[in-house]
Design a protein around this motif. Structure first.
Motif, short mmCIF file in Angstrom:
data_model
loop_
_atom_site.label_atom_id
_atom_site.label_comp_id
_atom_site.label_asym_id
_atom_site.label_seq_id
_atom_site.Cartn_x
_atom_site.Cartn_y
_atom_site.Cartn_z
N GLY A 75 0.82 -1.20 0.00
CA GLY A 75 0.00 0.00 0.00
C GLY A 75 0.85 1.25 0.00
N PHE A 76 1.89 1.28 0.83
CA PHE A 76 2.79 2.43 0.86
C PHE A 76 3.53 2.58 -0.47
CE2 PHE A 76 2.20 2.16 5.43
CZ PHE A 76 2.20 3.50 5.80
N LEU A 77 4.00 1.48 -1.05
CA LEU A 77 4.66 1.53 -2.35
C LEU A 77 3.71 2.05 -3.43
CD1 LEU A 77 6.75 -1.76 -2.45
CD2 LEU A 77 7.64 0.56 -2.52
N SER A 78 2.48 1.57 -3.41
CA SER A 78 1.50 1.99 -4.42
C SER A 78 1.20 3.48 -4.31
CB SER A 78 0.19 1.21 -4.25
OG SER A 78 0.42 -0.16 -4.41
N GLU A 79 1.01 3.97 -3.11
CA GLU A 79 0.70 5.39 -2.92
C GLU A 79 1.89 6.26 -3.32
OE1 GLU A 79 -1.23 8.86 -2.23
OE2 GLU A 79 -2.12 6.86 -2.30
N GLY A 80 3.08 5.80 -3.08
CA GLY A 80 4.25 6.56 -3.47
C GLY A 80 4.41 6.64 -4.98
N LYS A 81 4.02 5.60 -5.67
CA LYS A 81 4.20 5.56 -7.13
C LYS A 81 3.01 6.20 -7.86
CE LYS A 81 6.64 4.39 -10.64
NZ LYS A 81 7.78 5.20 -10.96
N VAL A 82 1.79 5.87 -7.45
CA VAL A 82 0.58 6.39 -8.10
C VAL A 82 -0.20 7.17 -7.05
CG1 VAL A 82 -1.53 5.79 -9.34
CG2 VAL A 82 0.51 4.38 -9.62
N GLU A 83 -0.12 8.47 -7.11
CA GLU A 83 -0.76 9.31 -6.10
C GLU A 83 -2.27 9.11 -6.12
OE1 GLU A 83 -0.35 13.91 -4.93
OE2 GLU A 83 1.31 13.06 -6.07
N GLY A 84 -2.85 8.90 -4.94
CA GLY A 84 -4.29 8.70 -4.81
C GLY A 84 -4.73 7.26 -4.94
N SER A 85 -3.81 6.33 -5.15
CA SER A 85 -4.19 4.93 -5.31
C SER A 85 -4.65 4.31 -3.99
CB SER A 85 -3.04 4.12 -5.89
OG SER A 85 -1.93 4.13 -5.01
N VAL A 86 -4.19 4.86 -2.87
CA VAL A 86 -4.64 4.42 -1.55
C VAL A 86 -5.24 5.65 -0.87
CG1 VAL A 86 -3.96 3.36 0.64
CG2 VAL A 86 -2.78 2.73 -1.46
N PRO A 87 -6.57 5.78 -0.88
CA PRO A 87 -7.20 7.01 -0.38
C PRO A 87 -6.81 7.38 1.06
CG PRO A 87 -8.80 5.65 -1.51
CD PRO A 87 -7.54 4.86 -1.42
N ALA A 88 -6.59 6.41 1.91
CA ALA A 88 -6.24 6.70 3.31
C ALA A 88 -4.85 7.33 3.43
CB ALA A 88 -6.31 5.43 4.14
N LEU A 89 -3.99 7.13 2.45
CA LEU A 89 -2.62 7.67 2.50
C LEU A 89 -2.43 8.88 1.60
CD1 LEU A 89 -0.60 4.34 2.49
CD2 LEU A 89 -1.11 5.79 4.44
N LYS A 90 -3.50 9.34 0.96
CA LYS A 90 -3.38 10.47 0.02
C LYS A 90 -2.90 11.71 0.75
CE LYS A 90 -5.76 12.87 -3.63
NZ LYS A 90 -6.99 13.01 -4.38
N GLY A 91 -1.81 12.29 0.25
CA GLY A 91 -1.25 13.49 0.84
C GLY A 91 -0.29 13.23 1.99
N ILE A 92 -0.23 12.01 2.47
CA ILE A 92 0.68 11.66 3.58
C ILE A 92 2.01 11.16 3.04
CG2 ILE A 92 1.00 10.15 5.58
CD1 ILE A 92 -2.04 10.19 5.92
N ILE A 93 1.93 10.32 2.01
CA ILE A 93 3.13 9.74 1.40
C ILE A 93 3.55 10.60 0.22
CG2 ILE A 93 4.09 7.66 0.31
CD1 ILE A 93 3.26 7.28 3.21
N PRO A 94 4.80 11.07 0.19
CA PRO A 94 5.23 11.89 -0.96
C PRO A 94 5.35 11.03 -2.22
CG PRO A 94 7.07 11.47 0.51
CD PRO A 94 5.85 10.93 1.19
N SER A 95 5.21 11.70 -3.35
CA SER A 95 5.31 11.01 -4.64
C SER A 95 6.75 10.56 -4.88
CB SER A 95 4.88 11.96 -5.76
OG SER A 95 4.95 11.30 -6.98
N TYR A 96 6.89 9.42 -5.53
CA TYR A 96 8.21 8.87 -5.83
C TYR A 96 8.31 8.64 -7.32
CZ TYR A 96 12.18 5.66 -5.78
OH TYR A 96 13.39 5.06 -6.02
N ALA A 97 9.26 9.31 -7.97
CA ALA A 97 9.39 9.22 -9.42
C ALA A 97 10.30 8.09 -9.87
CB ALA A 97 9.91 10.54 -9.98
N GLY A 98 11.01 7.49 -8.96
CA GLY A 98 11.95 6.43 -9.31
C GLY A 98 11.27 5.09 -9.52
N GLU A 99 12.07 4.07 -9.64
CA GLU A 99 11.58 2.71 -9.83
C GLU A 99 11.60 1.99 -8.48
OE1 GLU A 99 10.00 -0.54 -10.91
OE2 GLU A 99 10.24 0.99 -12.44
N PRO A 100 10.43 1.71 -7.87
CA PRO A 100 10.43 1.10 -6.54
C PRO A 100 10.98 -0.33 -6.51
CG PRO A 100 8.20 1.32 -7.35
CD PRO A 100 9.09 2.00 -8.34
#
Length: 106
Positions: free
Chosen positions: A69-94
């Motif tokens: 869930g944390f990996l998904s939210e970092g890669k695709v913003e808004g993919s986990v609604p509970a973590l939206k805005g908490i986890i910063p976006s990650y542009a790299g390859e997880p």
């Protein structure tokens, strides 16, 4: 230590995950055992131990789902609604650590 102190290796009919108790007379200062260091579960019933094993396996599964869930939210913003805005976006390859072999190509 397990291979020396156990009767059978787990690949030859022994119990997987079994660690025999340490011999405190051999180890200076004594030692805590791996499975039950304080002796809390030696008097538990087999049914209670099996129930605890199921709980531990389910806990590990839930932890893996949480990490994904944390990996998904970092890669695709808004993919986990509970973590939206908490986890910063990650542009790299997880999954970069798993994308290439550590062994050189032969």
């Amino acid at each position: 230590y397990r291979e020396v102190a156990s009767d059978k290796h787990y690949m030859r009919g022994g119990k997987p995950g079994y660690f025999p108790p340490f011999d405190a007379s051999v180890i200076p200062g004594g030692a805590l055992n791996y499975y039950d260091p304080f002796g809390w579960s030696k008097n538990r019933s087999e049914e209670d131990k099996a129930n605890g094993l199921v709980k531990e396996i389910n806990n590990g599964r839930l932890a893996m789902i949480g990490i994904l869930g944390f990996l998904s939210e970092g890669k695709v913003e808004g993919s986990v609604p509970a973590l939206k805005g908490i986890i910063p976006s990650y542009a790299g390859e997880p999954m970069a650590p798993f994308s290439e072999s550590i062994f050189p190509s032969l």
